[in-house]
Design a protein around this motif. Structure first.
Motif, mmCIF file in Angstrom:
data_model
loop_
_atom_site.group_PDB
_atom_site.id
_atom_site.type_symbol
_atom_site.label_atom_id
_atom_site.label_comp_id
_atom_site.label_asym_id
_atom_site.label_seq_id
_atom_site.Cartn_x
_atom_site.Cartn_y
_atom_site.Cartn_z
ATOM 1 N N ILE A 1 8.897 -18.432 12.152
ATOM 2 C CA ILE A 1 8.095 -19.348 11.337
ATOM 3 C C ILE A 1 6.637 -18.905 11.338
ATOM 4 C CG2 ILE A 1 7.209 -21.712 11.212
ATOM 5 C CD1 ILE A 1 9.957 -22.628 12.267
ATOM 6 N N HIS A 2 6.139 -18.539 12.502
ATOM 7 C CA HIS A 2 4.745 -18.092 12.620
ATOM 8 C C HIS A 2 4.477 -16.862 11.761
ATOM 9 C CE1 HIS A 2 0.854 -17.304 14.442
ATOM 10 N NE2 HIS A 2 1.246 -16.080 14.730
ATOM 11 N N ARG A 3 5.462 -15.975 11.682
ATOM 12 C CA ARG A 3 5.302 -14.738 10.915
ATOM 13 C C ARG A 3 5.641 -14.920 9.425
ATOM 14 N NH1 ARG A 3 8.034 -10.073 14.840
ATOM 15 N NH2 ARG A 3 6.521 -10.273 16.560
ATOM 16 N N LYS A 4 5.942 -16.136 9.021
ATOM 17 C CA LYS A 4 6.279 -16.441 7.626
ATOM 18 C C LYS A 4 7.544 -15.723 7.167
ATOM 19 C CE LYS A 4 2.415 -18.811 7.055
ATOM 20 N NZ LYS A 4 2.410 -20.279 6.899
ATOM 21 N N GLU A 5 8.452 -15.472 8.113
ATOM 22 C CA GLU A 5 9.693 -14.792 7.762
ATOM 23 C C GLU A 5 10.725 -15.759 7.183
ATOM 24 O OE1 GLU A 5 10.914 -12.833 11.316
ATOM 25 O OE2 GLU A 5 9.217 -11.454 11.341
ATOM 26 N N VAL A 6 10.552 -17.049 7.454
ATOM 27 C CA VAL A 6 11.426 -18.072 6.883
ATOM 28 C C VAL A 6 10.581 -19.256 6.453
ATOM 29 C CG1 VAL A 6 13.440 -17.409 8.250
ATOM 30 C CG2 VAL A 6 11.862 -19.128 9.137
ATOM 31 N N THR A 7 11.040 -19.948 5.425
ATOM 32 C CA THR A 7 10.362 -21.174 4.993
ATOM 33 C C THR A 7 11.306 -22.367 4.977
ATOM 34 O OG1 THR A 7 10.786 -20.565 2.696
ATOM 35 C CG2 THR A 7 8.627 -19.983 3.611
ATOM 36 N N HIS A 8 12.507 -22.161 5.514
ATOM 37 C CA HIS A 8 13.467 -23.256 5.637
ATOM 38 C C HIS A 8 14.146 -23.158 7.000
ATOM 39 C CE1 HIS A 8 13.347 -24.363 1.319
ATOM 40 N NE2 HIS A 8 13.118 -23.074 1.154
ATOM 41 N N MET B 1 1.140 -19.663 1.952
ATOM 42 C CA MET B 1 2.355 -19.630 1.136
ATOM 43 C C MET B 1 2.704 -21.043 0.716
ATOM 44 S SD MET B 1 6.144 -18.223 2.182
ATOM 45 C CE MET B 1 5.521 -16.577 2.434
ATOM 46 N N ALA B 2 2.870 -21.297 -0.542
ATOM 47 C CA ALA B 2 3.187 -22.632 -1.033
ATOM 48 C C ALA B 2 4.594 -23.028 -0.621
ATOM 49 C CB ALA B 2 3.052 -22.681 -2.556
ATOM 50 N N LYS B 3 4.761 -24.304 -0.372
ATOM 51 C CA LYS B 3 6.067 -24.792 0.045
ATOM 52 C C LYS B 3 7.091 -24.574 -1.066
ATOM 53 C CE LYS B 3 7.947 -28.631 2.596
ATOM 54 N NZ LYS B 3 7.652 -29.896 3.218
ATOM 55 N N GLY B 4 8.255 -24.010 -0.650
ATOM 56 C CA GLY B 4 9.304 -23.773 -1.612
ATOM 57 C C GLY B 4 9.177 -22.427 -2.324
ATOM 58 N N PHE B 5 8.112 -21.646 -1.989
ATOM 59 C CA PHE B 5 7.918 -20.356 -2.630
ATOM 60 C C PHE B 5 9.065 -19.414 -2.304
ATOM 61 C CE2 PHE B 5 6.312 -15.992 -2.429
ATOM 62 C CZ PHE B 5 5.821 -15.837 -3.708
ATOM 63 N N SER B 6 9.543 -19.485 -1.088
ATOM 64 C CA SER B 6 10.634 -18.625 -0.644
ATOM 65 C C SER B 6 11.862 -19.462 -0.361
ATOM 66 C CB SER B 6 10.212 -17.864 0.621
ATOM 67 O OG SER B 6 11.335 -17.251 1.233
ATOM 68 N N ASN B 7 13.044 -18.845 -0.516
ATOM 69 C CA ASN B 7 14.271 -19.548 -0.184
ATOM 70 C C ASN B 7 14.903 -18.993 1.088
ATOM 71 O OD1 ASN B 7 15.198 -17.085 -1.098
ATOM 72 N ND2 ASN B 7 16.921 -17.959 -2.253
ATOM 73 N N LYS B 8 14.119 -18.245 1.867
ATOM 74 C CA LYS B 8 14.635 -17.622 3.092
ATOM 75 C C LYS B 8 14.770 -18.680 4.193
ATOM 76 C CE LYS B 8 12.814 -13.020 2.066
ATOM 77 N NZ LYS B 8 14.167 -12.488 1.750
ATOM 78 N N ALA B 9 15.960 -18.735 4.757
ATOM 79 C CA ALA B 9 16.264 -19.801 5.718
ATOM 80 C C ALA B 9 16.755 -19.234 7.044
ATOM 81 C CB ALA B 9 17.322 -20.742 5.145
ATOM 82 N N ALA B 10 16.447 -19.976 8.104
ATOM 83 C CA ALA B 10 17.003 -19.695 9.425
ATOM 84 C C ALA B 10 17.924 -20.851 9.795
ATOM 85 C CB ALA B 10 15.893 -19.548 10.457
ATOM 86 N N ILE B 11 19.136 -20.530 10.143
ATOM 87 C CA ILE B 11 20.075 -21.522 10.654
ATOM 88 C C ILE B 11 19.884 -21.599 12.158
ATOM 89 C CG2 ILE B 11 22.515 -21.880 11.180
ATOM 90 C CD1 ILE B 11 23.202 -20.953 8.396
ATOM 91 N N TYR B 12 19.732 -22.822 12.657
ATOM 92 C CA TYR B 12 19.582 -23.007 14.102
ATOM 93 C C TYR B 12 20.741 -23.841 14.619
ATOM 94 C CZ TYR B 12 17.900 -24.369 18.689
ATOM 95 O OH TYR B 12 17.795 -24.570 20.046
ATOM 96 N N ILE B 13 21.443 -23.314 15.618
ATOM 97 C CA ILE B 13 22.566 -24.033 16.220
ATOM 98 C C ILE B 13 22.369 -24.054 17.737
ATOM 99 C CG2 ILE B 13 24.225 -23.607 14.379
ATOM 100 C CD1 ILE B 13 25.272 -21.223 15.839
ATOM 101 N N ARG B 14 22.691 -25.195 18.318
ATOM 102 C CA ARG B 14 22.538 -25.360 19.769
ATOM 103 C C ARG B 14 23.681 -26.195 20.311
ATOM 104 N NH1 ARG B 14 21.507 -29.096 23.186
ATOM 105 N NH2 ARG B 14 21.054 -30.642 21.562
ATOM 106 N N VAL B 15 24.110 -25.866 21.513
ATOM 107 C CA VAL B 15 25.118 -26.656 22.197
ATOM 108 C C VAL B 15 24.803 -26.630 23.683
ATOM 109 C CG1 VAL B 15 26.749 -24.743 22.520
ATOM 110 C CG2 VAL B 15 27.600 -27.084 22.391
#
Length: 239
Positions: A73-80, A1-15
């Motif tokens: 990420i491994h499953r290509k479910e998000v690219t951001h 998958m080319a970079k930027g092909f998808s706009n699907k993002a995962a937000i990661y928050i940690r505390v």
């Protein structure tokens, strides 16, 4: 998958546990900022991944939420991947640079929205990747300084017989000070004598057990316990 092909993002928050009530660092505060950023950047948030009460000392794979992020990420479910700061995601500079380099190679962009004084950064451009490398190095430098300050503070407490945690064998707490405990000091004397006689750490632990002597918490003696006692400069100075 080319970079930027998808706009699907995962937000990661940690505390971490100690940060849970800190203004601007709480999970809700992070999520609000990251959600606004994604809306402005045209990213579709498909997952919000939380690690609550988790130290930065753990790798992503060692965190429940982090492992989920890596699987997506491994499953290509998000690219951001969108996070507040570098230290929310990674343990240290080496971990950050190697992981992001691997993500870049797989077409995954990393976004940090509070970067060096509130600037935003993403790894789609060479400039972004260069700045990330610089930030990772400075972040590691600051952690190292913090660690050294902690060591210096502990050394100062030991030298001045001030209480610190955990209270070492041979002493009890008296307010903020350490006061020698005669019974435990006698055990330390035995340990030092056996060591000077050439006994191994394991042999010393065995002999203390056979003598019916107790550890600080009343548990079993181990070679590691003896080593810690002899390494404590309140007790022992090799010479």
């Amino acid at each position: 998958m080319a970079k930027g092909f998808s706009n699907k993002a995962a937000i990661y928050i940690r505390v971490s546990t100690s940060e849970q009530v800190t203004e601007g660092v709480s999970l809700d505060a992070q999520l609000a900022k990251l959600t606004t950023y994604c809306q402005q950047a045209g990213l579709e948030v498909v997952a919000v991944i939380r690690d609550e009460g988790v130290s930065a000392g753990k790798l992503l794979i060692q965190r429940e939420g982090g492992a989920k992020l890596l699987e997506m990420i491994h499953r290509k479910e998000v690219t951001h991947v969108v996070a507040l700061k570098l230290d929310r995601l990674f343990r240290n500079a080496g971990d950050a640079l190697s992981t992001i380099d691997r993500w870049d190679g797989g077409g995954v962009t990393t976004h940090l929205i509070d970067f060096m004084g509130g600037q935003t950064l993403d790894t789609r451009s060479p400039m972004g990747r260069m700045m990330l490398g610089i930030a990772a190095t400075f972040a590691q430098f600051e952690r190292d300084l913090c660690g050294q300050r902690t060591k210096d503070a502990l050394r100062h407490k030991k030298q001045n017989r001030q209480a610190y945690s955990p209270t070492p064998l041979g002493y009890v707490r008296d307010g903020s000070n350490l006061v020698a405990n005669a019974t435990e000091q006698a055990i330390i004397t035995v340990i030092k004598s056996l060591r000077l006689a050439g006994k191994s750490l394991r042999a010393i632990a065995t002999e203390l057990t056979q003598r019916g002597l107790k550890t600080k918490r009343g548990g079993s003696w181990y070679a590691s316990t003896i080593k810690a006692i002899l390494s404590n400069d309140l007790h022992y100075s090799p010479g």
